[in-house]
Design a protein around this motif. Sequence first.
Motif, PDB file in Angstrom:
ATOM      1  N   ARG A  22       0.835  -1.209   0.000  1.00 16.20           N
ATOM      2  CA  ARG A  22       0.000   0.000   0.000  1.00 16.20           C
ATOM      3  C   ARG A  22       0.864   1.251   0.000  1.00 16.20           C
ATOM      4  O   ARG A  22       0.517   2.257  -0.630  1.00 16.20           O
ATOM      5  CB  ARG A  22      -0.940  -0.012   1.199  1.00 16.20           C
ATOM      6  N   SER A  23       2.011   1.196   0.664  1.00 17.23           N
ATOM      7  CA  SER A  23       2.919   2.348   0.674  1.00 17.23           C
ATOM      8  C   SER A  23       3.505   2.592  -0.713  1.00 17.23           C
ATOM      9  O   SER A  23       3.635   3.737  -1.147  1.00 17.23           O
ATOM     10  CB  SER A  23       4.041   2.128   1.679  1.00 17.23           C
ATOM     11  N   LEU A  24       3.859   1.531  -1.399  1.00 16.81           N
ATOM     12  CA  LEU A  24       4.379   1.680  -2.757  1.00 16.81           C
ATOM     13  C   LEU A  24       3.312   2.208  -3.705  1.00 16.81           C
ATOM     14  O   LEU A  24       3.598   3.040  -4.578  1.00 16.81           O
ATOM     15  CB  LEU A  24       4.948   0.358  -3.252  1.00 16.81           C
ATOM     16  N   LEU A  25       2.083   1.743  -3.532  1.00 13.74           N
ATOM     17  CA  LEU A  25       0.978   2.269  -4.341  1.00 13.74           C
ATOM     18  C   LEU A  25       0.785   3.754  -4.059  1.00 13.74           C
ATOM     19  O   LEU A  25       0.587   4.549  -4.986  1.00 13.74           O
ATOM     20  CB  LEU A  25      -0.307   1.493  -4.069  1.00 13.74           C
ATOM     21  N   THR A  98       2.852  12.421  11.756  1.00 16.14           N
ATOM     22  CA  THR A  98       2.638  13.858  11.781  1.00 16.14           C
ATOM     23  C   THR A  98       2.843  14.423  10.380  1.00 16.14           C
ATOM     24  O   THR A  98       3.585  13.863   9.576  1.00 16.14           O
ATOM     25  CB  THR A  98       3.592  14.549  12.783  1.00 16.14           C
ATOM     26  N   LEU A  99       2.178  15.534  10.119  1.00 13.71           N
ATOM     27  CA  LEU A  99       2.313  16.178   8.816  1.00 13.71           C
ATOM     28  C   LEU A  99       3.695  16.800   8.619  1.00 13.71           C
ATOM     29  O   LEU A  99       4.193  16.877   7.499  1.00 13.71           O
ATOM     30  CB  LEU A  99       1.260  17.274   8.660  1.00 13.71           C
ATOM     31  N   TRP A 100       4.304  17.231   9.687  1.00 13.26           N
ATOM     32  CA  TRP A 100       5.558  17.986   9.584  1.00 13.26           C
ATOM     33  C   TRP A 100       6.714  17.150   9.060  1.00 13.26           C
ATOM     34  O   TRP A 100       7.579  17.679   8.351  1.00 13.26           O
ATOM     35  CB  TRP A 100       5.901  18.609  10.936  1.00 13.26           C
ATOM     36  N   ILE A 101       6.754  15.887   9.395  1.00 16.70           N
ATOM     37  CA  ILE A 101       7.827  15.032   8.878  1.00 16.70           C
ATOM     38  C   ILE A 101       7.692  14.888   7.362  1.00 16.70           C
ATOM     39  O   ILE A 101       8.683  14.937   6.632  1.00 16.70           O
ATOM     40  CB  ILE A 101       7.818  13.650   9.568  1.00 16.70           C
ATOM     41  N   GLY A 102       6.459  14.736   6.886  1.00 21.23           N
ATOM     42  CA  GLY A 102       6.234  14.650   5.440  1.00 21.23           C
ATOM     43  C   GLY A 102       6.623  15.932   4.733  1.00 21.23           C
ATOM     44  O   GLY A 102       7.242  15.902   3.664  1.00 21.23           O
ATOM     45  N   ALA A 103       6.276  17.074   5.308  1.00 20.99           N
ATOM     46  CA  ALA A 103       6.649  18.360   4.705  1.00 20.99           C
ATOM     47  C   ALA A 103       8.174  18.522   4.692  1.00 20.99           C
ATOM     48  O   ALA A 103       8.745  18.961   3.686  1.00 20.99           O
ATOM     49  CB  ALA A 103       5.986  19.500   5.466  1.00 20.99           C
ATOM     50  N   ALA A 104       8.815  18.151   5.778  1.00 19.05           N
ATOM     51  CA  ALA A 104      10.285  18.216   5.834  1.00 19.05           C
ATOM     52  C   ALA A 104      10.908  17.252   4.831  1.00 19.05           C
ATOM     53  O   ALA A 104      11.927  17.568   4.201  1.00 19.05           O
ATOM     54  CB  ALA A 104      10.771  17.910   7.253  1.00 19.05           C
ATOM     55  N   ILE A 149       2.805  11.798   0.592  1.00 13.33           N
ATOM     56  CA  ILE A 149       3.489  10.509   0.767  1.00 13.33           C
ATOM     57  C   ILE A 149       3.641  10.196   2.251  1.00 13.33           C
ATOM     58  O   ILE A 149       3.279   9.119   2.725  1.00 13.33           O
ATOM     59  CB  ILE A 149       4.884  10.540   0.100  1.00 13.33           C
ATOM     60  N   GLY A 150       4.175  11.144   2.981  1.00 18.87           N
ATOM     61  CA  GLY A 150       4.491  10.909   4.382  1.00 18.87           C
ATOM     62  C   GLY A 150       3.280  10.635   5.245  1.00 18.87           C
ATOM     63  O   GLY A 150       3.243   9.646   5.981  1.00 18.87           O
ATOM     64  N   TYR A 151       2.299  11.502   5.168  1.00 16.17           N
ATOM     65  CA  TYR A 151       1.154  11.311   6.049  1.00 16.17           C
ATOM     66  C   TYR A 151       0.342  10.086   5.643  1.00 16.17           C
ATOM     67  O   TYR A 151      -0.166   9.370   6.510  1.00 16.17           O
ATOM     68  CB  TYR A 151       0.269  12.565   6.079  1.00 16.17           C
ATOM     69  N   SER A 152       0.229   9.817   4.346  1.00 14.32           N
ATOM     70  CA  SER A 152      -0.518   8.635   3.900  1.00 14.32           C
ATOM     71  C   SER A 152       0.134   7.350   4.400  1.00 14.32           C
ATOM     72  O   SER A 152      -0.539   6.455   4.910  1.00 14.32           O
ATOM     73  CB  SER A 152      -0.612   8.604   2.374  1.00 14.32           C
ATOM     74  N   ILE A 153       1.442   7.263   4.264  1.00 13.72           N
ATOM     75  CA  ILE A 153       2.152   6.057   4.692  1.00 13.72           C
ATOM     76  C   ILE A 153       2.103   5.917   6.214  1.00 13.72           C
ATOM     77  O   ILE A 153       1.801   4.836   6.734  1.00 13.72           O
ATOM     78  CB  ILE A 153       3.605   6.068   4.177  1.00 13.72           C
ATOM     79  N   SER A 154       2.364   6.996   6.937  1.00 14.87           N
ATOM     80  CA  SER A 154       2.348   6.934   8.400  1.00 14.87           C
ATOM     81  C   SER A 154       0.957   6.624   8.940  1.00 14.87           C
ATOM     82  O   SER A 154       0.805   5.822   9.861  1.00 14.87           O
ATOM     83  CB  SER A 154       2.842   8.255   8.991  1.00 14.87           C
ATOM     84  N   TYR A 155      -0.044   7.252   8.382  1.00 13.46           N
ATOM     85  CA  TYR A 155      -1.418   7.014   8.827  1.00 13.46           C
ATOM     86  C   TYR A 155      -1.812   5.556   8.588  1.00 13.46           C
ATOM     87  O   TYR A 155      -2.361   4.898   9.468  1.00 13.46           O
ATOM     88  CB  TYR A 155      -2.380   7.955   8.099  1.00 13.46           C
TER      89      TYR A 155
END
Length: 171
Positions: A22-25, A98-104, A149-155
């Motif tokens: 799912r992360s790769l998708l 968190t959203l901030w890691i994805g933004a970073a 990418i970040g928030y979708s994968i982490s969530y």
Amino acid sequence: MREQDNRLEQNKQEEPVSILSRSLLTGFIGGVLGGFFGLVLYYFNFSEVAPKSYVLRSWLSAPWIDTWLGNVISIFMMGVISLGTALVYFMLFKKINTLWIGAAYGVLLWIIVFYVIQPIFPNIPHLTELKTDTIVSSICLYILYGTFIGYSISYDYNETIIKVREKEASK
């Protein structure tokens, strides 16, 4: 009778898709969307750099690159390249929800593409030669991409872990 019910299609449970798949998708979809929005930014003159400048023009000089086919192939290739960035995010940051890691992460990717590996893209001007509009809009696009990418994968990772723990607790 019960054995027959278990064999029916509607009574079979779905095989779960792995978190990595799912992360790769998510990475592929994020790359395709990022490539599409990068093309939109280029066509509306918010950016001097089109996705095809990275993917195709750096290594090919065919006339079809400047047609709609070149744009479609470039967007698809951005999705394929994005599989790698999603995999890196999955391996390093999946537990941080968190959203901030994805933004970073998006800013880090921008720095890597526009500063570190820029010399392998001869069709892209050096960072000091780019207009302010290009820099600002591309940073915004990369932040949006990294956040997606970040928030979708982490969530997805954290929700899957919660479901597994609930399932184990109910046993």
